[in-house]
Design a protein around this motif. Structure first.
Motif, PDB file in Angstrom:
ATOM      1  N   VAL A 178       0.890  -1.155   0.000  1.00  0.00           N
ATOM      2  CA  VAL A 178       0.000   0.000   0.000  1.00  0.00           C
ATOM      3  C   VAL A 178       0.932   1.210   0.000  1.00  0.00           C
ATOM      4  CG1 VAL A 178      -1.780   1.267   1.261  1.00  0.00           C
ATOM      5  CG2 VAL A 178      -1.801  -1.249   1.248  1.00  0.00           C
TER       6      VAL A 178
ATOM      7  N   ARG B  96       1.549   4.847   0.032  1.00  0.00           N
ATOM      8  CA  ARG B  96       0.960   6.156   0.343  1.00  0.00           C
ATOM      9  C   ARG B  96       1.808   7.251  -0.309  1.00  0.00           C
ATOM     10  NH1 ARG B  96      -0.307   5.232   6.697  1.00  0.00           N
ATOM     11  NH2 ARG B  96      -2.318   4.199   6.399  1.00  0.00           N
ATOM     12  N   HIS B  97       1.089   8.189  -0.987  1.00  0.00           N
ATOM     13  CA  HIS B  97       1.804   9.263  -1.683  1.00  0.00           C
ATOM     14  C   HIS B  97       0.829  10.412  -1.931  1.00  0.00           C
ATOM     15  CE1 HIS B  97       4.788  11.090  -4.260  1.00  0.00           C
ATOM     16  NE2 HIS B  97       3.929  11.140  -5.263  1.00  0.00           N
TER      17      HIS B  97
ATOM     18  N   GLY C  11      -2.880  10.071  -1.161  1.00  0.00           N
ATOM     19  CA  GLY C  11      -3.594   8.934  -1.742  1.00  0.00           C
ATOM     20  C   GLY C  11      -2.740   7.683  -1.727  1.00  0.00           C
ATOM     21  N   VAL C  12      -3.121   6.745  -2.572  1.00  0.00           N
ATOM     22  CA  VAL C  12      -2.428   5.467  -2.691  1.00  0.00           C
ATOM     23  C   VAL C  12      -2.149   5.210  -4.172  1.00  0.00           C
ATOM     24  CG1 VAL C  12      -2.642   2.976  -2.324  1.00  0.00           C
ATOM     25  CG2 VAL C  12      -3.536   4.552  -0.611  1.00  0.00           C
TER      26      VAL C  12
ATOM     27  N   VAL D 168       2.451  -1.170   4.461  1.00  0.00           N
ATOM     28  CA  VAL D 168       2.226   0.230   4.124  1.00  0.00           C
ATOM     29  C   VAL D 168       3.603   0.857   3.958  1.00  0.00           C
ATOM     30  CG1 VAL D 168       1.288   2.442   4.900  1.00  0.00           C
ATOM     31  CG2 VAL D 168       0.076   0.308   5.437  1.00  0.00           C
TER      32      VAL D 168
ATOM     33  N   ARG E  76       6.013   4.274   1.971  1.00  0.00           N
ATOM     34  CA  ARG E  76       6.076   5.592   1.315  1.00  0.00           C
ATOM     35  C   ARG E  76       7.283   5.611   0.396  1.00  0.00           C
ATOM     36  NH1 ARG E  76       2.459   9.398   2.851  1.00  0.00           N
ATOM     37  NH2 ARG E  76       1.598   9.120   4.933  1.00  0.00           N
TER      38      ARG E  76
ATOM     39  N   GLU F  80      -7.440   8.667  -4.286  1.00  0.00           N
ATOM     40  CA  GLU F  80      -7.585   9.368  -3.013  1.00  0.00           C
ATOM     41  C   GLU F  80      -8.931   9.031  -2.392  1.00  0.00           C
ATOM     42  OE1 GLU F  80      -7.158  13.434  -4.224  1.00  0.00           O
ATOM     43  OE2 GLU F  80      -4.985  13.290  -4.352  1.00  0.00           O
TER      44      GLU F  80
ATOM     45  N   LEU G 151      -6.797  -1.248   1.810  1.00  0.00           N
ATOM     46  CA  LEU G 151      -7.044   0.161   2.104  1.00  0.00           C
ATOM     47  C   LEU G 151      -7.825   0.333   3.396  1.00  0.00           C
ATOM     48  CD1 LEU G 151      -7.801   1.498  -1.493  1.00  0.00           C
ATOM     49  CD2 LEU G 151      -5.626   1.463  -0.236  1.00  0.00           C
TER      50      LEU G 151
ATOM     51  N   ALA H 275      -5.274  -0.306   6.181  1.00  0.00           N
ATOM     52  CA  ALA H 275      -4.162   0.639   6.251  1.00  0.00           C
ATOM     53  C   ALA H 275      -4.635   1.946   6.857  1.00  0.00           C
ATOM     54  CB  ALA H 275      -3.576   0.876   4.861  1.00  0.00           C
TER      55      ALA H 275
END
Length: 146
Positions: free
Chosen positions: A26, A28-29, A32-33, A108, A110, A129, A143, A146
């Protein structure tokens, strides 16, 4: 860790008979994803989290970094380990094998840069998002957790 390719006949036997250990990310950025549109079975055409099988002798965290580099073109920082998920499909990419079973560990993460580059397994990447659109049930489970 072994990184040599699994011969086709051996891969067929594996897919036909045993669950495949894997990791799913997952990513995250920017609020959103990041998801990729899958080009291969199972779940061809679906927007899905990046992921892949764990190689023999490979630690899960090492698989996370390898798969992020291979599928997204970026390294990642691991933020959380979601736990194990079971994915059962009634299709596979292997001729004459009509199902595939994954035991996936969700993470999760980044990205450490914005230079995303999808691999051949994905026709595109996109940022989704909240509230998230209708997605594959396995993606929705990640999602939600997370």
């Amino acid at each position: 860790m072994t990184d040599r390719p699994i011969p086709d006949d051996d891969w067929r036997t594996i897919v036909a008979n045993v669950p495949i250990p894997s990791v799913d990310l997952v990513v995250r950025h920017d609020g959103g994803v990041v998801l990729g549109r899958r080009e291969n079975a199972p779940a061809r055409g679906e927007w899905f989290v990046p992921g892949g099988r764990v190689r023999k002798g490979e630690r899960l965290a090492d698989a996370v970094h390898r798969i992020a580099e291979a599928e997204l073109g970026v390294d990642v920082r691991i933020e959380d380990r979601l736990g194990a998920y079971e994915h059962l499909y009634d299709e596979s990419e292997v001729p004459d094998v009509d199902s595939k079973h994954y035991l996936a560990v969700g993470f999760v993460v980044r990205p450490v840069s914005d230079a995303f580059a999808p691999d051949a397994q994905h026709s595109a990447l996109r940022l989704v998002e909240p509230p998230f659109p209708d997605l594959h049930p396995y993606v929705e489970a990640y999602l939600r957790d997370a």
